[in-house]
Scaffold this motif. Structure first.
Motif, PDB file in Angstrom:
ATOM      1  N   ILE A 268       0.835  -1.203   0.000  1.00  0.00           N
ATOM      2  CA  ILE A 268       0.000   0.000   0.000  1.00  0.00           C
ATOM      3  C   ILE A 268       0.872   1.256   0.000  1.00  0.00           C
ATOM      4  CG2 ILE A 268      -1.781   1.309   1.218  1.00  0.00           C
ATOM      5  CD1 ILE A 268      -2.722  -1.206   2.526  1.00  0.00           C
ATOM      6  N   ASP A 269       1.954   1.242   0.754  1.00  0.00           N
ATOM      7  CA  ASP A 269       2.837   2.406   0.808  1.00  0.00           C
ATOM      8  C   ASP A 269       3.320   2.794  -0.589  1.00  0.00           C
ATOM      9  OD1 ASP A 269       3.142   3.204   3.589  1.00  0.00           O
ATOM     10  OD2 ASP A 269       4.093   1.272   3.916  1.00  0.00           O
ATOM     11  N   TYR A 270       3.722   1.795  -1.365  1.00  0.00           N
ATOM     12  CA  TYR A 270       4.235   2.086  -2.708  1.00  0.00           C
ATOM     13  C   TYR A 270       3.133   2.601  -3.628  1.00  0.00           C
ATOM     14  CZ  TYR A 270       8.597   0.053  -1.194  1.00  0.00           C
ATOM     15  OH  TYR A 270       9.769  -0.177  -0.514  1.00  0.00           O
TER      16      TYR A 270
ATOM     17  N   TYR B 266       1.110  -1.917  -8.545  1.00  0.00           N
ATOM     18  CA  TYR B 266       0.669  -1.520  -9.880  1.00  0.00           C
ATOM     19  C   TYR B 266       1.700  -0.730 -10.673  1.00  0.00           C
ATOM     20  CZ  TYR B 266      -4.011  -2.919  -8.379  1.00  0.00           C
ATOM     21  OH  TYR B 266      -5.100  -3.629  -7.936  1.00  0.00           O
ATOM     22  N   GLY B 267       2.565   0.045 -10.017  1.00  0.00           N
ATOM     23  CA  GLY B 267       3.589   0.813 -10.711  1.00  0.00           C
ATOM     24  C   GLY B 267       3.164   2.221 -11.084  1.00  0.00           C
ATOM     25  N   PHE B 268       4.135   3.146 -11.120  1.00  0.00           N
ATOM     26  CA  PHE B 268       3.855   4.568 -11.347  1.00  0.00           C
ATOM     27  C   PHE B 268       3.165   4.829 -12.679  1.00  0.00           C
ATOM     28  CE2 PHE B 268       5.148   8.673 -13.141  1.00  0.00           C
ATOM     29  CZ  PHE B 268       4.583   9.532 -12.203  1.00  0.00           C
TER      30      PHE B 268
ATOM     31  N   ALA C 131      -2.806   4.672  12.847  1.00  0.00           N
ATOM     32  CA  ALA C 131      -1.477   4.596  13.452  1.00  0.00           C
ATOM     33  C   ALA C 131      -0.409   4.243  12.422  1.00  0.00           C
ATOM     34  CB  ALA C 131      -1.483   3.570  14.587  1.00  0.00           C
ATOM     35  N   ILE C 132      -0.772   3.402  11.461  1.00  0.00           N
ATOM     36  CA  ILE C 132       0.196   2.952  10.464  1.00  0.00           C
ATOM     37  C   ILE C 132       0.458   4.020   9.406  1.00  0.00           C
ATOM     38  CG2 ILE C 132       0.564   1.304   8.564  1.00  0.00           C
ATOM     39  CD1 ILE C 132      -1.062  -0.734  10.256  1.00  0.00           C
ATOM     40  N   PHE C 133      -0.611   4.669   8.916  1.00  0.00           N
ATOM     41  CA  PHE C 133      -0.466   5.507   7.732  1.00  0.00           C
ATOM     42  C   PHE C 133      -0.463   7.014   7.979  1.00  0.00           C
ATOM     43  CE2 PHE C 133      -1.953   1.446   5.972  1.00  0.00           C
ATOM     44  CZ  PHE C 133      -0.953   1.241   5.028  1.00  0.00           C
ATOM     45  N   GLU C 134      -1.145   7.488   9.003  1.00  0.00           N
ATOM     46  CA  GLU C 134      -1.235   8.942   9.145  1.00  0.00           C
ATOM     47  C   GLU C 134       0.106   9.616   9.437  1.00  0.00           C
ATOM     48  OE1 GLU C 134      -4.549  10.423  11.342  1.00  0.00           O
ATOM     49  OE2 GLU C 134      -5.960   9.585   9.887  1.00  0.00           O
ATOM     50  N   PRO C 135       0.995   9.017  10.238  1.00  0.00           N
ATOM     51  CA  PRO C 135       2.297   9.664  10.419  1.00  0.00           C
ATOM     52  C   PRO C 135       3.078   9.804   9.107  1.00  0.00           C
ATOM     53  CG  PRO C 135       1.933   8.032  12.128  1.00  0.00           C
ATOM     54  CD  PRO C 135       0.852   7.823  11.108  1.00  0.00           C
ATOM     55  N   LYS C 136       2.917   8.842   8.203  1.00  0.00           N
ATOM     56  CA  LYS C 136       3.626   8.883   6.927  1.00  0.00           C
ATOM     57  C   LYS C 136       3.010   9.897   5.965  1.00  0.00           C
ATOM     58  CE  LYS C 136       4.285   3.831   7.144  1.00  0.00           C
ATOM     59  NZ  LYS C 136       3.916   2.563   6.520  1.00  0.00           N
ATOM     60  N   LEU C 137       1.680   9.996   5.999  1.00  0.00           N
ATOM     61  CA  LEU C 137       0.976  10.736   4.955  1.00  0.00           C
ATOM     62  C   LEU C 137       0.609  12.159   5.346  1.00  0.00           C
ATOM     63  CD1 LEU C 137      -1.384   7.884   3.683  1.00  0.00           C
ATOM     64  CD2 LEU C 137       0.888   8.542   2.848  1.00  0.00           C
ATOM     65  N   ALA C 138       0.781  12.513   6.616  1.00  0.00           N
ATOM     66  CA  ALA C 138       0.428  13.860   7.066  1.00  0.00           C
ATOM     67  C   ALA C 138       1.168  14.904   6.244  1.00  0.00           C
ATOM     68  CB  ALA C 138       0.769  14.018   8.552  1.00  0.00           C
ATOM     69  N   GLY C 139       0.409  15.849   5.687  1.00  0.00           N
ATOM     70  CA  GLY C 139       0.993  16.910   4.880  1.00  0.00           C
ATOM     71  C   GLY C 139       1.300  16.520   3.447  1.00  0.00           C
ATOM     72  N   ARG C 140       1.102  15.242   3.107  1.00  0.00           N
ATOM     73  CA  ARG C 140       1.404  14.779   1.753  1.00  0.00           C
ATOM     74  C   ARG C 140       0.144  14.609   0.909  1.00  0.00           C
ATOM     75  NH1 ARG C 140       6.789  12.548   1.866  1.00  0.00           N
ATOM     76  NH2 ARG C 140       7.484  12.082   3.993  1.00  0.00           N
ATOM     77  N   ILE C 141      -0.925  14.113   1.528  1.00  0.00           N
ATOM     78  CA  ILE C 141      -2.164  13.854   0.815  1.00  0.00           C
ATOM     79  C   ILE C 141      -3.299  13.768   1.829  1.00  0.00           C
ATOM     80  CG2 ILE C 141      -1.953  11.310   0.891  1.00  0.00           C
ATOM     81  CD1 ILE C 141      -3.075  11.264  -1.996  1.00  0.00           C
ATOM     82  N   GLU C 142      -4.501  14.197   1.424  1.00  0.00           N
ATOM     83  CA  GLU C 142      -5.668  14.094   2.293  1.00  0.00           C
ATOM     84  C   GLU C 142      -6.041  12.617   2.466  1.00  0.00           C
ATOM     85  OE1 GLU C 142     -10.381  15.476   2.319  1.00  0.00           O
ATOM     86  OE2 GLU C 142      -8.997  16.350   0.854  1.00  0.00           O
ATOM     87  N   VAL C 143      -6.433  12.236   3.677  1.00  0.00           N
ATOM     88  CA  VAL C 143      -6.751  10.840   3.974  1.00  0.00           C
ATOM     89  C   VAL C 143      -8.135  10.746   4.594  1.00  0.00           C
ATOM     90  CG1 VAL C 143      -6.055   8.774   5.255  1.00  0.00           C
ATOM     91  CG2 VAL C 143      -4.308  10.334   4.377  1.00  0.00           C
ATOM     92  N   ASP C 144      -8.899   9.740   4.167  1.00  0.00           N
ATOM     93  CA  ASP C 144     -10.207   9.493   4.771  1.00  0.00           C
ATOM     94  C   ASP C 144     -10.408   7.989   4.869  1.00  0.00           C
ATOM     95  OD1 ASP C 144     -12.689   9.971   5.892  1.00  0.00           O
ATOM     96  OD2 ASP C 144     -13.367  11.304   4.281  1.00  0.00           O
TER      97      ASP C 144
ATOM     98  N   ILE D 278       0.568   9.832  -5.128  1.00  0.00           N
ATOM     99  CA  ILE D 278       0.891  11.226  -4.785  1.00  0.00           C
ATOM    100  C   ILE D 278       1.726  11.855  -5.900  1.00  0.00           C
ATOM    101  CG2 ILE D 278       2.231  12.680  -3.209  1.00  0.00           C
ATOM    102  CD1 ILE D 278       1.414  10.711  -0.952  1.00  0.00           C
ATOM    103  N   ASN D 279       2.747  11.140  -6.353  1.00  0.00           N
ATOM    104  CA  ASN D 279       3.625  11.681  -7.405  1.00  0.00           C
ATOM    105  C   ASN D 279       2.905  11.804  -8.744  1.00  0.00           C
ATOM    106  OD1 ASN D 279       5.886  12.016  -5.770  1.00  0.00           O
ATOM    107  ND2 ASN D 279       6.552   9.902  -6.047  1.00  0.00           N
ATOM    108  N   ALA D 280       1.883  10.980  -8.948  1.00  0.00           N
ATOM    109  CA  ALA D 280       1.122  11.052 -10.200  1.00  0.00           C
ATOM    110  C   ALA D 280       0.132  12.205 -10.197  1.00  0.00           C
ATOM    111  CB  ALA D 280       0.389   9.731 -10.437  1.00  0.00           C
ATOM    112  N   GLY D 281      -0.297  12.677  -9.010  1.00  0.00           N
ATOM    113  CA  GLY D 281      -1.203  13.815  -8.954  1.00  0.00           C
ATOM    114  C   GLY D 281      -2.538  13.578  -8.288  1.00  0.00           C
ATOM    115  N   PHE D 282      -2.695  12.477  -7.559  1.00  0.00           N
ATOM    116  CA  PHE D 282      -3.928  12.265  -6.799  1.00  0.00           C
ATOM    117  C   PHE D 282      -3.967  13.223  -5.605  1.00  0.00           C
ATOM    118  CE2 PHE D 282      -3.887   8.402  -9.231  1.00  0.00           C
ATOM    119  CZ  PHE D 282      -5.231   8.074  -9.388  1.00  0.00           C
ATOM    120  N   GLY D 283      -5.173  13.643  -5.226  1.00  0.00           N
ATOM    121  CA  GLY D 283      -5.312  14.613  -4.152  1.00  0.00           C
ATOM    122  C   GLY D 283      -5.811  14.050  -2.843  1.00  0.00           C
ATOM    123  N   LYS D 284      -6.354  12.834  -2.891  1.00  0.00           N
ATOM    124  CA  LYS D 284      -6.920  12.240  -1.675  1.00  0.00           C
ATOM    125  C   LYS D 284      -6.843  10.728  -1.776  1.00  0.00           C
ATOM    126  CE  LYS D 284     -11.455  12.550  -0.932  1.00  0.00           C
ATOM    127  NZ  LYS D 284     -12.763  13.137  -0.512  1.00  0.00           N
TER     128      LYS D 284
END
Length: 299
Positions: A33-35, A124-126, A62-75, A41-47
């Motif tokens: 999932i991280d990849y 899936y790849g970039f 706990a797993i993802f919000e520390p990594k993704l904070a400030g990078r992309i909106e998460v829900d 994010i690099n392709a241009g998704f916003g959320k």
């Protein structure tokens, strides 16, 4: 408006035992999932919207919000057994939810922009994410959707036969139908599928669906109507599942929408068999070594 990435992760518990035990494949324990999110994010998704079981929301945060904070909106949205939200009053016992198309409906209240759907535990790849963003920002309409078509030869396991949805594509590059081949395997440098005890060849480049779809929110209303019909027809079949290709099949058959099959030469991989794990780890290691990803993904 940037498109949204919808990740099907409600089935992860049955695969891994619990959300705390999501397997690490990268050099610093990164999950697949991280990849996917990194590429998105690099392709241009916003959320990014995770479709999960409600009891795992704290673990996911706990797993993802520390990594993704400030990078992309998460829900987060929850796939559950509540049928009343779809106007179905009858109680139907199920051990598992109703499948991937049912999971998509979980996102209908938070996804208001064009979006794509992927599996949580597939790589899936970039290239695929970039092509999907381009489609969702320039071509998508309520009657023109898409699917990423992978070359079947770049999706197989060395450890056994797999099921693949073979895409039949018309001259305009649009999907005509998805034909489920339940036993596909490499043999003597070629690719075959088996049906009724007979062996048939497939070309290496044959496009297949790996559950990477692009939609607008208009698909939610259509999917909800199809789901009600599916529940009524399958209420006595506790293992029947409402899969995303059933949406595509219905829309194409009724000329309600087209699905552009977007080709990618990316290699797909996932954990189909337990023996696949070292192969997946090695594949990611090679991608790190060749510079596709940094060694520390979120540093």
């Amino acid at each position: 408006m940037k498109p949204t990435l919808l990740i099907l992760a409600a089935g992860m518990a049955s695969r891994y035992g619990s959300m705390k035990q999501i397997d690490g494949f990268g050099p610093n324990g990164e999950t697949i999932i991280d990849y996917s999110i990194y590429d998105a994010i690099n392709a241009g998704f916003g959320k990014v919207v995770f479709i999960i079981k409600e009891e795992f929301v704290d673990n996911f945060k706990a797993i993802f919000e520390p990594k993704l904070a400030g990078r992309i909106e998460v829900d987060y949205v929850f796939q559950n057994f509540d049928l009343k939200q779809f106007g179905i009053e009858e109680e139907i016992y199920r051990e598992k939810p109703w499948g991937t198309a049912h999971a998509i409906l979980s996102g209908r209240k938070v996804v208001k922009e064009p979006f794509c759907v992927i599996n949580a535990d597939d790589y899936y790849g970039f290239d695929a994410f970039k092509k999907m963003v381009d489609f969702l920002t320039t071509e998508v309409t309520d009657s023109n959707y898409s699917i990423i078509g992978y070359q079947i030869g770049k999706t197989l396991s060395e450890f056994g036969a797999v099921s693949r949805g073979v895409c039949k594509v018309d001259a305009a590059g649009n999907l005509e139908e998805i034909i489920e081949r339940t036993k596909v395997y490499p043999k003597d440098g070629k690719i075959f599928y088996e049906e009724n005890g007979e062996e048939f060849p497939l070309s290496f480049e044959t496009p297949v669906s790996m559950n990477f779809w692009g939609f607008t929110p208009a698909v939610f209303k259509i999917t909800e109507e199809l789901f009600r019909e599916f529940v009524e027809a399958n209420k006595d079949k506790p293992k029947a599942e409402f899969f995303i290709p059933l949406i595509g099949e219905n829309l194409v058959k009724n000329n309600t929408a087209t699905f552009k099959v977007i080709p990618t030469s990316n290699k797909w991989f996932g954990v189909t068999y337990k023996e696949d794990k070292p192969y997946v780890q090695d594949s990611i290691d090679q991608l790190v070594k060749n510079g596709t990803y940094p060694e520390k993904l979120w540093s």
